[in-house]
Scaffold this active site. Structure first.
Site, mmCIF file in Angstrom:
data_model
loop_
_atom_site.group_PDB
_atom_site.id
_atom_site.type_symbol
_atom_site.label_atom_id
_atom_site.label_comp_id
_atom_site.label_asym_id
_atom_site.label_seq_id
_atom_site.Cartn_x
_atom_site.Cartn_y
_atom_site.Cartn_z
ATOM 1 N N THR A 86 1.090 -1.063 -0.027
ATOM 2 C CA THR A 86 -0.148 0.070 -0.016
ATOM 3 C C THR A 86 0.813 1.399 0.149
ATOM 4 O OG1 THR A 86 -1.820 -1.154 1.071
ATOM 5 C CG2 THR A 86 -1.755 1.254 1.237
ATOM 6 N N LYS A 95 -7.405 1.753 -2.821
ATOM 7 C CA LYS A 95 -6.903 1.145 -1.581
ATOM 8 C C LYS A 95 -7.072 2.369 -0.506
ATOM 9 C CE LYS A 95 -5.447 -1.442 1.961
ATOM 10 N NZ LYS A 95 -4.257 -2.067 1.977
#
Length: 297
Positions: free
Chosen positions: A103, A178
């Site tokens: 991420t 995300k």
């Protein structure tokens, strides 16, 4: 079984290690790299009998591979592992596939995609959701950004550890998605924390409250998996607050770049800072409840 591939997996943390394991058990030839070499050696020992090996640098791991996957810490870690002096990308052959599960910011995803395109390498930013349990059980949700060609090429390998794989859009779109995911989780956990404390203050049977509300509109993954542990002050597992704050910083910066305010997210990020100050940085994100005063039984 899908056709066996030569795969490098870079980053063997709580997410990367089980994901690499799924690929090895699926019959692929997996070479792993981790900055802490001992962790790579431990992973190899746990996967004896499978077609697996370790490498001493990202470039060594990536050379000659069909697919290179990464799951590291943050933008700087990813840039070093992929674009650094001993980075993976320059060692990859034209036509190979690069997939990042870290991420990170959409900006670094787009930077890597541009560099990959110039080398003839297909690239996909593919952050995951589902936590350590999802990785271990092969039930992750993956949100992907990149070309349709890269998406199609990656699908068979991603299926080794995913329950849901969605192509969201062009390079960087997976990371932006995300960020949306983390914003939604933060809001849900804030409400769940207040709900638990309210139920405690009202003297309610917490198990009965869960039974009553978890099948209705209040239901969520967080309620289903974290209600019980939150009521018992059990937080030594799962996705760490330190990492959640890293993710929320990405979301807040990206929102600002698009001229969007995220007032609830900013508030919850401040609550997480309070829990960090209490020493809870490595506790699960559900430890958000610690910013609220405990209620006497």
């Amino acid at each position: 079984m899908n056709q066996s591939k030569r795969i490098a997996f870079l980053g063997l943390g709580v997410m990367g290690a089980p994901m690499a394991g799924h690929l090895a058990r699926a019959g692929h030839r997996v070479t792993v790299y981790n900055r802490t070499a001992a962790r790579a050696a431990e992973w190899l020992a746990r996967h004896q009998g499978l077609d697996a090996a370790t490498a001493s640098t990202p470039a060594e791991a990536a050379r000659g591979q069909d697919v290179v996957l990464t799951c590291v810490g943050n933008d700087d870690d990813l840039a070093e592992v992929v674009l650094g002096e001993s980075g993976a990308l320059a060692a990859m052959a034209p036509g190979a596939l690069f997939v990042d599960h870290t991420t990170v910011s959409p900006a670094i995803a787009r930077r890597i995609a541009g560099a990959a395109d110039r080398l003839g390498v297909r690239a996909l930013d593919a952050p995951v959701s589902g936590g350590q349990a999802g990785a271990e059980n092969g039930k992750l949700a993956i949100m992907c950004g990149g070309s349709a060609e890269a998406m199609a090429a990656a699908q068979p390998e991603l299926e080794a550890y995913a329950a849901r794989i969605v192509h969201v859009g062009a390079a960087g779109a997976g990371q932006a998605c995300k960020a949306v995911n983390q914003v939604c989780i933060a809001g849900v956990l804030a409400g769940l924390s207040e709900g638990v404390r309210f139920a405690q203050a009202a003297g309610l049977d917490l198990d009965r409250v869960f039974e009553a509300i978890s099948g209705g509109a209040a239901q969520s993954w967080q309620m289903e998996h974290r209600w019980s542990t939150m009521t018992r002050d059990h937080f030594d597992f799962g996705f760490a607050i330190d990492w959640m704050r890293k993710d929320l910083a990405i979301a807040l910066a990206e929102a600002q770049a698009h001229g969007v305010d995220l007032p609830v997210t900013a508030l919850v990020d401040g609550f997480y800072a309070e829990v960090q100050a209490l020493g809870g940085g490595r506790q699960d994100t559900s430890a958000l409840i610690r910013h609220l005063p405990e209620v006497e039984a």
